[in-house]
Design a protein around this motif. Structure first.
Motif, PDB file in Angstrom:
ATOM      1  N   CYS A 128      40.878  23.168  39.291  1.00 17.71           N
ATOM      2  CA  CYS A 128      41.657  22.124  38.611  1.00 17.71           C
ATOM      3  C   CYS A 128      41.490  22.205  37.099  1.00 17.71           C
ATOM      4  O   CYS A 128      42.456  22.028  36.349  1.00 17.71           O
ATOM      5  CB  CYS A 128      41.223  20.748  39.107  1.00 17.71           C
ATOM      6  SG  CYS A 128      41.721  20.383  40.799  1.00 17.71           S
ATOM      7  N   TRP A 141      47.805  10.742  41.363  1.00 17.39           N
ATOM      8  CA  TRP A 141      46.958  11.093  42.503  1.00 17.39           C
ATOM      9  C   TRP A 141      45.462  11.001  42.169  1.00 17.39           C
ATOM     10  O   TRP A 141      44.715  10.297  42.869  1.00 17.39           O
ATOM     11  CB  TRP A 141      47.332  12.481  43.021  1.00 17.39           C
ATOM     12  CG  TRP A 141      46.863  12.723  44.424  1.00 17.39           C
ATOM     13  CD1 TRP A 141      45.719  13.338  44.816  1.00 17.39           C
ATOM     14  CD2 TRP A 141      47.529  12.305  45.624  1.00 17.39           C
ATOM     15  NE1 TRP A 141      45.628  13.352  46.187  1.00 17.39           N
ATOM     16  CE2 TRP A 141      46.723  12.735  46.705  1.00 17.39           C
ATOM     17  CE3 TRP A 141      48.726  11.633  45.881  1.00 17.39           C
ATOM     18  CZ2 TRP A 141      47.082  12.499  48.038  1.00 17.39           C
ATOM     19  CZ3 TRP A 141      49.079  11.405  47.197  1.00 17.39           C
ATOM     20  CH2 TRP A 141      48.263  11.828  48.263  1.00 17.39           C
ATOM     21  N   LYS A 146      35.223  17.626  46.588  1.00 10.44           N
ATOM     22  CA  LYS A 146      35.803  16.838  45.498  1.00 10.44           C
ATOM     23  C   LYS A 146      34.691  16.517  44.493  1.00 10.44           C
ATOM     24  O   LYS A 146      33.832  15.675  44.768  1.00 10.44           O
ATOM     25  CB  LYS A 146      36.444  15.560  46.052  1.00 10.44           C
ATOM     26  CG  LYS A 146      37.627  15.838  46.964  1.00 10.44           C
ATOM     27  CD  LYS A 146      38.378  14.601  47.394  1.00 10.44           C
ATOM     28  CE  LYS A 146      37.612  13.696  48.297  1.00 10.44           C
ATOM     29  NZ  LYS A 146      38.462  12.695  48.996  1.00 10.44           N
ATOM     30  N   TRP A 199      41.572  15.379  44.254  1.00 12.52           N
ATOM     31  CA  TRP A 199      41.863  16.813  44.317  1.00 12.52           C
ATOM     32  C   TRP A 199      40.636  17.584  44.789  1.00 12.52           C
ATOM     33  O   TRP A 199      39.513  17.288  44.369  1.00 12.52           O
ATOM     34  CB  TRP A 199      42.232  17.363  42.938  1.00 12.52           C
ATOM     35  CG  TRP A 199      43.555  16.933  42.397  1.00 12.52           C
ATOM     36  CD1 TRP A 199      44.703  16.685  43.082  1.00 12.52           C
ATOM     37  CD2 TRP A 199      43.871  16.728  41.009  1.00 12.52           C
ATOM     38  NE1 TRP A 199      45.720  16.343  42.229  1.00 12.52           N
ATOM     39  CE2 TRP A 199      45.242  16.360  40.946  1.00 12.52           C
ATOM     40  CE3 TRP A 199      43.150  16.843  39.828  1.00 12.52           C
ATOM     41  CZ2 TRP A 199      45.884  16.095  39.741  1.00 12.52           C
ATOM     42  CZ3 TRP A 199      43.784  16.572  38.630  1.00 12.52           C
ATOM     43  CH2 TRP A 199      45.133  16.204  38.585  1.00 12.52           C
ATOM     44  N   SER A 234      52.076  13.476  39.829  1.00  8.48           N
ATOM     45  CA  SER A 234      50.872  14.302  39.847  1.00  8.48           C
ATOM     46  C   SER A 234      49.673  13.556  39.269  1.00  8.48           C
ATOM     47  O   SER A 234      48.584  13.551  39.861  1.00  8.48           O
ATOM     48  CB  SER A 234      51.124  15.585  39.059  1.00  8.48           C
ATOM     49  OG  SER A 234      49.965  16.398  39.020  1.00  8.48           O
ATOM     50  N   GLN A 256      46.286  21.006  45.689  1.00  9.21           N
ATOM     51  CA  GLN A 256      44.873  20.627  45.705  1.00  9.21           C
ATOM     52  C   GLN A 256      44.647  19.233  46.291  1.00  9.21           C
ATOM     53  O   GLN A 256      43.500  18.781  46.378  1.00  9.21           O
ATOM     54  CB  GLN A 256      44.304  20.674  44.285  1.00  9.21           C
ATOM     55  CG  GLN A 256      44.283  22.057  43.653  1.00  9.21           C
ATOM     56  CD  GLN A 256      43.486  23.062  44.451  1.00  9.21           C
ATOM     57  OE1 GLN A 256      44.045  23.873  45.183  1.00  9.21           O
ATOM     58  NE2 GLN A 256      42.181  22.999  44.346  1.00  9.21           N
ATOM     59  N   ARG A 257      45.700  18.572  46.697  1.00  7.74           N
ATOM     60  CA  ARG A 257      45.573  17.180  47.121  1.00  7.74           C
ATOM     61  C   ARG A 257      44.761  17.020  48.411  1.00  7.74           C
ATOM     62  O   ARG A 257      44.937  17.754  49.371  1.00  7.74           O
ATOM     63  CB  ARG A 257      46.958  16.565  47.329  1.00  7.74           C
ATOM     64  CG  ARG A 257      47.679  16.225  46.041  1.00  7.74           C
ATOM     65  CD  ARG A 257      49.077  15.713  46.312  1.00  7.74           C
ATOM     66  NE  ARG A 257      49.672  15.131  45.115  1.00  7.74           N
ATOM     67  CZ  ARG A 257      50.896  14.634  45.066  1.00  7.74           C
ATOM     68  NH1 ARG A 257      51.677  14.680  46.142  1.00  7.74           N
ATOM     69  NH2 ARG A 257      51.364  14.113  43.942  1.00  7.74           N
ATOM     70  N   TYR A 302      48.546  21.537  41.353  1.00  3.58           N
ATOM     71  CA  TYR A 302      47.778  20.316  41.615  1.00  3.58           C
ATOM     72  C   TYR A 302      48.224  19.648  42.914  1.00  3.58           C
ATOM     73  O   TYR A 302      47.411  19.030  43.616  1.00  3.58           O
ATOM     74  CB  TYR A 302      47.884  19.360  40.424  1.00  3.58           C
ATOM     75  CG  TYR A 302      47.099  19.838  39.235  1.00  3.58           C
ATOM     76  CD1 TYR A 302      45.714  19.721  39.204  1.00  3.58           C
ATOM     77  CD2 TYR A 302      47.726  20.442  38.149  1.00  3.58           C
ATOM     78  CE1 TYR A 302      44.974  20.180  38.121  1.00  3.58           C
ATOM     79  CE2 TYR A 302      46.996  20.908  37.061  1.00  3.58           C
ATOM     80  CZ  TYR A 302      45.623  20.776  37.057  1.00  3.58           C
ATOM     81  OH  TYR A 302      44.886  21.237  35.989  1.00  3.58           O
TER      82      TYR A 302
END
Length: 463
Positions: A431, A109, A71, A63, A106, A36-37, A33
């Motif tokens: 995700c 976010w 997104k 993400w 995590s 994936q930010r 994760y």
């Protein structure tokens, strides 16, 4: 005698699969994760091959959905809800693995992103940033995006109670996850969740029918399951009876197809059973797993994976394992469900027939043998500031960067799998693929911590 004792120990270790380090797999899933930010990355960013991106998006942060650079709010919210649920229910699993701080970081976010995406004054929720079709016509890392980044929203004129309710559920569950850690932040999440739920309840409709059909890659089959799950998490967070009554009205007396970003019937039924202990809800939960366990309607691969569909087969098995562990914690067929769930996770971590008996893990970076070519733009590109294009999609070589913790799509119904980057069915990541899987890992660490780990007997154990 010593030889017999040694054999007994070996067989015991093989049966219980002590070789699987579930805590390590849990921590690595969190790292996925991090990879994936979107947005301005923090100073403690552990993914050194990722940089700042999407800084001019209408809503920054969140993400990226999968191997692309869009997104999508619906699967992001569904993933966040499941992750928060696992964090709340199996908190001691995260503690035992030493990952509590990492998990708070995590979870925050996407929750920060949802807080920015929802404007209670204008009653407008941003549900997507980027055009999937345009994005898929380019192969580049998110740091180099040059395509348009349109913003799609739902409001009083463009209804989307499915995505609005799921986002409210994520924030309500998030408020419970953060309650003891950061009360102020938890209160902010809960306040936003309540207003967003009210909006969803007042403006029922499917978001994919409100925004551009070409842009909506995640089309929901209905909103009752999301409304129920949102109401249940708000009930858990507030103990206000109106939310429990709402959940009961949205509840569907039907067996879910799976636990997924779209179908959350089993989640609704589990949450209702937890609060009411009604035999009717228990029967629905048991009915779901009657279909999933051997002898039911779900197909099984030769090595014993519950195989629901070719798109994200690993995801469906991981999510069902998570639901089974939750049901077991609620006192529903605990022995049976725990054993089955652990065996599904064991399959994903290496108890399968791929690549011989070399313990092939479908979670990248776990063990010695795992996918090297996940369908993921950023991981497939060379170091930052170097050119990246479709040639990097089409090369038959390992990705320059290891996408640690990502769960790939998975094998077909015959246990067949090819580690090819251009096979986006079997080798893409997302995700939502990791969300239930990660919760199940935490649940298994919880079982180990409390000395309740079942003895498992996978059909194709790794040695």
């Amino acid at each position: 005698m010593w030889m017999l004792a040694a054999v007994a120990v070996f067989l015991s270790l093989t049966a219980s699969h002590a070789a699987h380090n579930y805590g390590d797999a849990l921590g690595k899933s969190i790292l996925f994760y991090d990879a994936q930010r979107s947005g301005k990355l923090p100073g403690n960013n552990p993914i050194k091959w990722r940089g700042d991106s999407g800084l001019h998006d209408c809503v920054t942060g969140g993400w990226y959905d999968a191997g692309d650079n869009v997104k999508f709010g619906f699967p992001m919210a569904a993933s966040t809800t499941l992750l928060a649920w696992g964090f709340i229910r199996f908190h001691d699993g995260y503690t035992s693995a030493g990952k509590v701080g990492q998990m708070y970081d995590s979870l925050k976010w996407p929750l920060d992103y949802f807080l920015k995406a929802w404007n209670p004054g204008s009653r407008k929720l941003v549900v997507q940033v980027g055009d999937g079709n345009k994005d898929h016509s380019h192969w580049s890392r998110p740091e180099d995006m040059s395509t348009d980044r349109p913003c799609y929203s739902v409001d009083s004129s463009h209804k989307g109670s499915d995505v609005a309710a799921e986002t409210a559920a994520a924030m309500a569950a998030g408020s419970l996850a953060f309650k003891a850690h950061d009360g102020g932040y938890a209160g902010k999440l809960l306040h936003a969740a309540e207003s967003l739920y009210d909006f969803a309840k007042s403006h029922r409709g499917i978001y994919s029918q409100s925004i551009s059909q070409a842009a909506a890659f995640y089309s929901s089959s209905g909103d009752k399951d999301e409304m129920c799950v949102a109401a249940m998490w708000l009930y858990k967070a507030t103990r206000q009876a109106k939310y429990l009554n709402d959940a009961k009205s949205f509840h569907e007396n039907a067996w879910g197809w799976a636990l997924s970003w779209d179908d959350k019937k089993i989640a609704c039924q589990l949450l209702l059973f937890e609060e009411t202990k009604s035999s009717a809800y228990r029967a629905e939960v048991e009915g779901f797993f009657k279909g999933w366990l051997p002898g039911g309607s779900i197909s099984y691969t030769p090595c014993g994976m519950a195989w629901r569909d070719k798109w994200g087969s690993n995801r469906y098995a991981g999510n069902a394992a998570f639901a089974a562990l939750i049901a077991a914690e609620d006192g529903i067929q605990a022995t049976t469900y725990r054993k089955w769930a652990a065996e599904q996770i064991n399959y994903l971590l290496g108890d399968n027939s791929h690549n011989g008996q070399q313990c092939y893990s479908y979670e990248i970076g776990v063990g010695s043998h795992y996918p090297k070519q996940p369908h993921h733009r950023a991981a497939s590109c060379p170091d930052l500031h170097q050119h990246c294009s479709f040639e990097h999609l089409n090369t038959n070589s390992p990705n320059p960067h290891t996408l640690v913790g990502a769960l790939v799509g998975g094998p077909d119904q015959h246990d067949s799998y090819n580690d090819k980057r251009d096979d986006y069915v079997k080798n893409e990541v997302a995700c939502d693929y990791n969300s239930g899987f990660q919760g199940a890992l935490a649940g298994i660490v919880h079982l180990q911590h409390n000395h309740h780990m079942p003895t498992t007997h996978n059909k194709c154990p790794c040695h």
